[in-house]
Each structure stands twice: as structure tokens, then as C-alpha cells.
Design a protein around this motif. Structure first.
Motif, PDB file in Angstrom:
ATOM      1  N   VAL A 143       0.767  -1.281   0.081  1.00  0.00           N
ATOM      2  CA  VAL A 143       0.018   0.010  -0.164  1.00  0.00           C
ATOM      3  C   VAL A 143       0.825   1.199   0.125  1.00  0.00           C
ATOM      4  N   THR A 144       0.603   2.105  -0.805  1.00  0.00           N
ATOM      5  CA  THR A 144       1.126   3.320  -0.986  1.00  0.00           C
ATOM      6  C   THR A 144       0.231   4.782  -1.119  1.00  0.00           C
ATOM      7  N   THR A 145       0.764   5.683  -1.659  1.00  0.00           N
ATOM      8  CA  THR A 145      -0.011   6.959  -1.528  1.00  0.00           C
ATOM      9  C   THR A 145      -0.041   7.432  -2.837  1.00  0.00           C
ATOM     10  N   LEU A 146      -1.109   8.145  -3.195  1.00  0.00           N
ATOM     11  CA  LEU A 146      -1.411   8.957  -4.678  1.00  0.00           C
ATOM     12  C   LEU A 146      -0.046   9.612  -4.834  1.00  0.00           C
ATOM     13  N   SER A 147       0.231  10.347  -3.805  1.00  0.00           N
ATOM     14  CA  SER A 147       1.516  11.471  -4.232  1.00  0.00           C
ATOM     15  C   SER A 147       3.020  10.718  -4.337  1.00  0.00           C
ATOM     16  N   SER A 148       3.095   9.453  -3.698  1.00  0.00           N
ATOM     17  CA  SER A 148       4.226   8.680  -3.916  1.00  0.00           C
ATOM     18  C   SER A 148       4.228   8.172  -5.581  1.00  0.00           C
ATOM     19  N   LEU A 149       2.869   7.808  -5.710  1.00  0.00           N
ATOM     20  CA  LEU A 149       3.027   7.278  -7.308  1.00  0.00           C
ATOM     21  C   LEU A 149       3.006   8.456  -8.156  1.00  0.00           C
ATOM     22  N   PHE A 157      -2.923   6.521 -16.030  1.00  0.00           N
ATOM     23  CA  PHE A 157      -3.644   5.317 -16.389  1.00  0.00           C
ATOM     24  C   PHE A 157      -2.988   4.294 -15.428  1.00  0.00           C
ATOM     25  N   ILE A 158      -1.843   4.075 -15.180  1.00  0.00           N
ATOM     26  CA  ILE A 158      -1.332   3.119 -14.316  1.00  0.00           C
ATOM     27  C   ILE A 158      -1.350   3.646 -13.061  1.00  0.00           C
ATOM     28  N   ILE A 159      -1.467   4.648 -12.588  1.00  0.00           N
ATOM     29  CA  ILE A 159      -1.755   5.232 -11.277  1.00  0.00           C
ATOM     30  C   ILE A 159      -3.375   4.900 -10.894  1.00  0.00           C
ATOM     31  N   GLU A 160      -4.054   5.044 -11.725  1.00  0.00           N
ATOM     32  CA  GLU A 160      -5.498   4.773 -11.492  1.00  0.00           C
ATOM     33  C   GLU A 160      -5.819   3.292 -11.561  1.00  0.00           C
ATOM     34  N   GLY A 161      -5.044   2.573 -12.260  1.00  0.00           N
ATOM     35  CA  GLY A 161      -4.946   1.084 -12.254  1.00  0.00           C
ATOM     36  C   GLY A 161      -4.687   0.607 -10.928  1.00  0.00           C
ATOM     37  N   MET A 162      -3.561   1.229 -10.308  1.00  0.00           N
ATOM     38  CA  MET A 162      -3.105   0.685  -8.977  1.00  0.00           C
ATOM     39  C   MET A 162      -3.832   1.221  -7.801  1.00  0.00           C
ATOM     40  N   ILE A 164      -6.852   0.149  -5.857  1.00  0.00           N
ATOM     41  CA  ILE A 164      -7.659  -1.359  -5.815  1.00  0.00           C
ATOM     42  C   ILE A 164      -8.220  -1.331  -4.201  1.00  0.00           C
ATOM     43  N   ASN A 165      -9.461  -1.459  -4.480  1.00  0.00           N
ATOM     44  CA  ASN A 165     -10.344  -1.688  -3.150  1.00  0.00           C
ATOM     45  C   ASN A 165     -10.114  -0.636  -2.026  1.00  0.00           C
ATOM     46  N   GLY A 166      -9.943   0.529  -2.546  1.00  0.00           N
ATOM     47  CA  GLY A 166      -9.709   1.745  -1.860  1.00  0.00           C
ATOM     48  C   GLY A 166      -8.503   2.164  -1.352  1.00  0.00           C
ATOM     49  N   ASN A 167      -7.235   1.514  -1.904  1.00  0.00           N
ATOM     50  CA  ASN A 167      -6.034   1.766  -1.585  1.00  0.00           C
ATOM     51  C   ASN A 167      -5.137   1.845  -2.871  1.00  0.00           C
ATOM     52  N   TYR A 168      -4.132   2.911  -2.755  1.00  0.00           N
ATOM     53  CA  TYR A 168      -3.221   2.595  -3.953  1.00  0.00           C
ATOM     54  C   TYR A 168      -1.978   1.738  -3.405  1.00  0.00           C
ATOM     55  N   PHE A 169      -1.508   1.122  -4.646  1.00  0.00           N
ATOM     56  CA  PHE A 169      -0.412   0.120  -4.417  1.00  0.00           C
ATOM     57  C   PHE A 169       0.553   0.276  -5.237  1.00  0.00           C
ATOM     58  N   GLU A 170       1.833  -0.102  -4.948  1.00  0.00           N
ATOM     59  CA  GLU A 170       3.235   0.201  -5.780  1.00  0.00           C
ATOM     60  C   GLU A 170       2.822  -0.964  -7.116  1.00  0.00           C
ATOM     61  N   PRO A 171       3.184  -0.199  -8.333  1.00  0.00           N
ATOM     62  CA  PRO A 171       3.126  -1.026  -9.270  1.00  0.00           C
ATOM     63  C   PRO A 171       4.348  -1.926  -9.677  1.00  0.00           C
ATOM     64  N   THR A 172       4.603  -2.839  -8.825  1.00  0.00           N
ATOM     65  CA  THR A 172       5.546  -3.918  -8.971  1.00  0.00           C
ATOM     66  C   THR A 172       5.692  -4.484 -10.189  1.00  0.00           C
ATOM     67  N   PHE A 173       4.411  -4.794 -11.062  1.00  0.00           N
ATOM     68  CA  PHE A 173       4.506  -5.379 -12.299  1.00  0.00           C
ATOM     69  C   PHE A 173       5.217  -4.478 -13.400  1.00  0.00           C
TER      70      PHE A 173
END
Length: 265
Positions: A143-149, A157-162, A164-173
């Protein structure tokens, strides 16, 4: 995030499946082109890739199911729904590697040369295939934050795709996709320099490069497969790096010994 690329009648074609097929087609084109330049030959390579597609999917799915069995315990048929995700690349690498050794031995073809030709195709396929994880919203990090992304300067579109379920996640993919694209370039450079003269140098370099990147990226993921308290992929990555380093050294030494042997005085 819409996992479906296109719907034809009652049939859904998923991004995940499309990207896997795309990576196979691109890999086949590259491998066949290289095989024609060597003793491997296009016919052998085409036949081998046909089997590897099947073996790879089986290996990737079996590996994932074994180490994530609880998710399938109450729904056995879901094991076969590979279009929903759940393919572990290490399962494909291990089983395909064993099959290549068997098939090359059976057809009397050089194993290391075959692996050297296929290695760039594999890592490029991994780079492409990781985007299937993006559309399936899997293989993401902590879990991360919008500002971090936003500080990563990645497309919106990657930020929006990350999200998920009310949280932002790091795009390790994305991290792994970029790492694999860089690895593809490095392997092409090695091919350009050595021109397959040092058998095994390309495949063992793949082991080192991918193992190194996956080891660190795996530590950021939130959906790792575990064996006890240890992440399976990190264990395999370490083993891959050790094999790769030993293999690179062996390939260089063996080739140098041949050159010395061939010198006349």
C-alpha cells in the motif's frame, strides 16, 4: 479496470490472454530468425516452441496452484481458469528448462545454444506478460499513497489502475516489466558481441539478471507465494543467480581453454 479486451458474441477475449499470445508470437519470430542462422534450424525451433507453450502454461499453473492451494481447495475447476491470472513464471522456466534438455538430447541438438537463442525471447515475453497482471490487478506491491505514485512520473492510467479496493499500491508489475526490457537489451548486446561463440553465456546471464531483479522486486510485493516464512520466488531467485554466476564463469573459462588449445606454435 476492465480485464476484457474485446467481446465477440458471448466470448470474452482478456488482456491477459492476448498479451501472452502476443509474447509467444513475437518470441517465435525472433527465435526462428536466430535458429536459421545456426545449427538449430527453423523446423526444430518451431516444433520446440509448440511444445514449450503447452509445457510452460502447465508448469506456470501447477507451480502457482501448489504454493497457493488454499485458494483452490473449495473450487477445483477454477484451477483451469488461467485467463483469470495465476501463472507463476518460475514454474514455466523450471519445467520448460527440463523439457528443452530432454528434447534437445532426443533430437541431438546443442542444449546451451538452444537456450541462448530462447533466453532473449523469454525475458521479452516476461516484460510484455507483466502488463497482463496490470489489467488483472494482480502482482502489485505494498500500500502506498497517490503522491508517492505521482512522484514516480508514471502515466495516470497506471496510477488509476493501482487504485484497488480503496487503496493505492506500488506498481511492481511495472518495475519488473522495465527490468525485463532492460534485460532483453543486455542479452541482445551479448549476442551481438559473442555471436553464440561462448555457449551458455546468454542463458546464464539471463539467470543472473532476472534473478537479481526478481529477488528485490519480490520483497515489495503483497501477493507473494510462501514456503513457511520465506518467499518462494526469492529462494528460487537466489538459486538462479548462483547457477547463473557459475555458468557465466564456466562458459568464459571453457571458451578460453578452447582458444588456447587451438593455438599452434
Amino acid at each position: 479496470m476492465n480485464r476484457v479486451l474485446i467481446t465477440i458474441g458471448s466470448i470474452n477475449i482478456y488482456w491477459y490472454s492476448f498479451l501472452i499470445v502476443l509474447s509467444i508470437i513475437i518470441g517465435m519470430i525472433i527465435a526462428n530468425r536466430e535458429a536459421r542462422k545456426t545449427a538449430i534450424g527453423k523446423v526444430f525451433m518451431t516444433d520446440l516452441i509448440f511444445f514449450l507453450v503447452i509445457v510452460g502454461i502447465i508448469g506456470a499453473r501447477v507451480y502457482y496452484v501448489i504454493f497457493n492451494y488454499d485458494a483452490f481447495r473449495d473450487d477445483f475447476l477454477s484451477i483451469f481458469k488461467i485467463w483469470e491470472g495465476g501463472l507463476a513464471i518460475y514454474g514455466a522456466v523450471i519445467l520448460c528448462g527440463l523439457f528443452i534438455i530432454y528434447y534437445c538430447h532426443k533430437k541431438e541438438k546443442p542444449i546451451l545454444l538452444t537456450l541462448d537463442i530462447l533466453a532473449p525471447c523469454l525475458i521479452l515475453g516476461q516484460a510484455i506478460g507483466r502488463w497482463g497482471n496490470f489489467f488483472n490487478q494482480e502482482a502489485y506491491g505494498r500500500v502506498t499513497t497517490l503522491s508517492s505514485l505521482q512522484k514516480l512520473h508514471i502515466p495516470n492510467f497506471i496510477i488509476e489502475g493501482m487504485y484497488i479496493n480503496g487503496n493505492y499500491f506500488e506498481p511492481t508489475f511495472l518495475y519488473e516489466s522495465i527490468w525485463c526490457f532492460l534485460g532483453f537489451i543486455i542479452l541482445l548486446i551479448l549476442k551481438k558481441i559473442f555471436k553464440y561463440s561462448k555457449k551458455g553465456i546468454i542463458i546464464f546471464s539471463y539467470f543472473v539478471w532476472y534473478g537479481l531483479g526478481r529477488f528485490f522486486i519480490e520483497s515489495l510485493r503483497s501477493d507473494s507465494l510462501y514456503l513457511g516464512n520465506y518467499r518462494i520466488s526469492q529462494i528460487v531467485s537466489l538459486a538462479l543467480m548462483v547457477i547463473g554466476i557459475i555458468g557465466v564463469i564456466f562458459s568464459l573459462i571453457k571458451n578460453n581453454e578452447k582458444q588456447v588449445t587451438n593455438v599452434t606454435f
